[in-house]
Design an enzyme around this catalytic site. Structure first.
Site, PDB file in Angstrom:
ATOM      1  N   ASN A  70      34.504   5.091 -24.776  1.00  0.00           N
ATOM      2  CA  ASN A  70      34.698   4.920 -23.322  1.00  0.00           C
ATOM      3  C   ASN A  70      36.129   4.496 -22.987  1.00  0.00           C
ATOM      4  O   ASN A  70      36.368   3.767 -22.031  1.00  0.00           O
ATOM      5  CB  ASN A  70      33.686   3.919 -22.730  1.00  0.00           C
ATOM      6  CG  ASN A  70      33.580   3.940 -21.206  1.00  0.00           C
ATOM      7  OD1 ASN A  70      33.244   2.930 -20.593  1.00  0.00           O
ATOM      8  ND2 ASN A  70      33.867   5.054 -20.566  1.00  0.00           N
ATOM      9  N   ARG A 124      37.790  10.109 -23.457  1.00  0.00           N
ATOM     10  CA  ARG A 124      37.198  11.268 -22.787  1.00  0.00           C
ATOM     11  C   ARG A 124      36.358  10.907 -21.578  1.00  0.00           C
ATOM     12  O   ARG A 124      36.543  11.469 -20.491  1.00  0.00           O
ATOM     13  CB  ARG A 124      36.346  12.070 -23.795  1.00  0.00           C
ATOM     14  CG  ARG A 124      37.180  12.710 -24.895  1.00  0.00           C
ATOM     15  CD  ARG A 124      36.326  13.168 -26.046  1.00  0.00           C
ATOM     16  NE  ARG A 124      35.720  12.028 -26.750  1.00  0.00           N
ATOM     17  CZ  ARG A 124      34.833  12.104 -27.726  1.00  0.00           C
ATOM     18  NH1 ARG A 124      34.433  13.298 -28.124  1.00  0.00           N
ATOM     19  NH2 ARG A 124      34.356  11.025 -28.308  1.00  0.00           N
TER      20      ARG A 124
END
Ligand code: 4NP
Length: 149
Positions: A6, A9
Site C-alpha cells: 500500500n 501500486r
C-alpha cells in the site's frame, strides 16, 4: 484498491480513481490497503508520489493501512493488483459473497487475461510510469462502469 505494501501500486490506483470519481460528480468512496502490514502509516513511496503528481494525481496525503476483513463489509468492489494480492484477500474472505467482490484490476481493461500490475518497488523509474499507464487505462473502464450504474 489492494496491493502488497500500500505504498506503490494501490495508492496510485486510489488517487487516480478518486479524482476520476470527483470529476464525474459521483459520490463513491475510494480507498486502498495493503495485504502486508510493513508500511502501515507510511506515505506512498516517493517515486510513486512523483509519478502521480507528474500526471496530475497527487497522492502525498494518503497513508498506508492493512487490508482487513471489515473491508469486505465496507466496500462493494475490491480491485487487486496481482494474483498474490488476490490469494491474500481470498484468504480473509468469509463467504462466496465476499469472494465475488474481488477483481484483478487489469481484467477491466484486458478482460479474461489475468494480467498483473507489476510491482515497481525494486525497479527503475520507467516501472512507475508503466504502472501509471496500466492503472489509468483500467480506471477509465471502471469510471465508465460506475457512471452508467
Ligand atoms: P506495493 O509495492 O505492493 O505496490 O505497495 C511494494 C512496496 C513495498 C514492498 C513490497 C511491495 N516491500 O516489500 O516492502
Amino acid at each position: 484498491m489492494v496491493c502488497l505494501g500500500n505504498i506503490c501500486r494501490s495508492p496510485l490506483a486510489d488517487g487516480i480513481l478518486r479524482k476520476k470519481v470527483a470529476n464525474a460528480g459521483l459520490s463513491i468512496e475510494v480507498d486502498s490497503a495493503g495485504t502486508a502490514g510493513y508500511h502501515v502509516g507510511s506515505a506512498p513511496d516517493n517515486r510513486m508520489q512523483a509519478t502521480g503528481k507528474s500526471f496530475g494525481y497527487p497522492i502525498n496525503d494518503l497513508r498506508a493501512r492493512q487490508f482487513e476483513v471489515a473491508d469486505y463489509d465496507n466496500f462493494d468492489l475490491i480491485y487487486v493488483m496481482d494474483k498474490s494480492n488476490q490469494d491474500n484477500v481470498f484468504n480473509l474472505a468469509r463467504t462466496q459473497e465476499d469472494r465475488s467482490k474481488v477483481r484483478m484490476i487489469l481484467n477491466e481493461s484486458h478482460p479474461g487475461k489475468d494480467l498483473e500490475v507489476p510491482d515497481p518497488y525494486y525497479g527503475g523509474d520507467q516501472g512507475f510510469v508503466d504502472v501509471f499507464n496500466l492503472l489509468d487505462e483500467a480506471t477509465d473502464v471502471i469510471i465508465n462502469q460506475l457512471s452508467n450504474k
